[in-house]
Write a protein that holds these residues in place. Structure first.
Motif, PDB file in Angstrom:
ATOM      1  N   ALA A   1       5.375   4.191  16.586  1.00  0.00           N
ATOM      2  CA  ALA A   1       4.844   3.177  17.493  1.00  0.00           C
ATOM      3  C   ALA A   1       5.309   1.777  17.090  1.00  0.00           C
ATOM      4  N   SER A   2       5.380   1.532  15.781  1.00  0.00           N
ATOM      5  CA  SER A   2       5.815   0.208  15.313  1.00  0.00           C
ATOM      6  C   SER A   2       7.275  -0.065  15.676  1.00  0.00           C
TER       7      SER A   2
ATOM      8  N   GLY B   1       2.299   6.437  13.801  1.00  0.00           N
ATOM      9  CA  GLY B   1       2.093   4.995  13.738  1.00  0.00           C
ATOM     10  C   GLY B   1       3.387   4.249  13.487  1.00  0.00           C
TER      11      GLY B   1
ATOM     12  N   TRP C   1       5.590   4.131   5.462  1.00  0.00           N
ATOM     13  CA  TRP C   1       4.522   4.990   5.956  1.00  0.00           C
ATOM     14  C   TRP C   1       4.236   6.176   5.039  1.00  0.00           C
TER      15      TRP C   1
ATOM     16  N   LEU D   1       0.966   1.925  20.528  1.00  0.00           N
ATOM     17  CA  LEU D   1      -0.046   2.274  19.534  1.00  0.00           C
ATOM     18  C   LEU D   1      -1.209   3.002  20.207  1.00  0.00           C
TER      19      LEU D   1
ATOM     20  N   TYR E   1       1.479   2.379  11.166  1.00  0.00           N
ATOM     21  CA  TYR E   1       1.951   1.246  11.983  1.00  0.00           C
ATOM     22  C   TYR E   1       2.139   0.004  11.117  1.00  0.00           C
TER      23      TYR E   1
END
Length: 212
Positions: free
Chosen positions: A51-52, A48, A171, A58, A165
């Motif tokens: 992806a960010s 995630g 995270w 995502l 994300y």
């Protein structure tokens, strides 16, 4: 974050994602299913976070990690199917403190609750990998097993990928909290095994006294 600034499992997962993109996250999760000590609580939020940063979408992160979960579960299902009931019973008969009746009780329980167990089991640390083997042994219909595994994995993976994300650089907070949950689950499993052994030994000791 890159593989040069992280080590251990996180560094390994980052390297896979850097090399393969979203499919790398899927490979990591497939291996996590086959080797439960690899924590999805690290890999999923990291996917995630990746992806960010724009290194994958995502949607792709959720899609590929779910594909990896299902692939790993199907491999373990295959192990259970190859072993089959007769081999499991033969192995159990040779193990101390295990009776064939225990296998029969497990079979009866799985026949009643197998579908719910496979679905919800995908959201329980450690257990989510192990449940695929008895599903294979009991030859749960493959389409049903695949559907339940996909749905359960999709819910679990989406939650953790989204957490990574949204948390971004933080995270790893997910790993900290879920590490506690994993330890609690492991503790419950250990206690259950110890209780089983204690009850079995007590029963055998009583049987021995009656013979005398």
């Amino acid at each position: 974050m890159s593989s040069t600034t992280a080590d251990g499992i996180a560094g390994w997962a980052i390297h896979l994602m850097e090399a393969l993109g979203a499919p790398g996250a899927g490979v990591a999760i497939a291996l996590e299913n086959l080797f439960p000590p690899l924590p999805s609580e690290v890999i999923l939020p990291l996917a995630g976070f990746t992806a960010s940063k724009g290194n994958m979408s995502l949607f792709d992160a959720v899609l590929w990690t779910t594909f990896g979960s299902v692939a790993g579960a199907l491999a373990l299902y295959g192990v259970g199917a190859l072993l089959g009931r007769e081999r499991v019973v033969a192995i159990a008969a040779k193990l101390p403190l295990v009776d064939v009746s225990d296998i029969e009780k497990t079979e009866a329980w799985f026949a009643r609750h197998g579908r719910k167990t496979v679905f919800f089991g995908r959201m329980i640390p450690i257990f989510r990998s192990l449940i695929s083997i008895p599903a294979g042994v009991e030859r749960m219909p493959l389409p049903v097993f695949t559907l339940l595994t996909t749905l359960g994995s999709l819910i679990w993976n989406t939650a953790f990928v989204m957490a990574g994300y949204l948390l971004g650089e933080n995270w790893s907070l997910v790993e900290g909290y879920m590490g506690i949950v994993s330890k609690v689950v492991l503790g419950v499993v250990v206690l259950a095994v110890l209780a089983f052994v204690a009850i079995r030994l007590a029963g055998r000791n009583k049987g021995g006294h009656r013979v005398r």
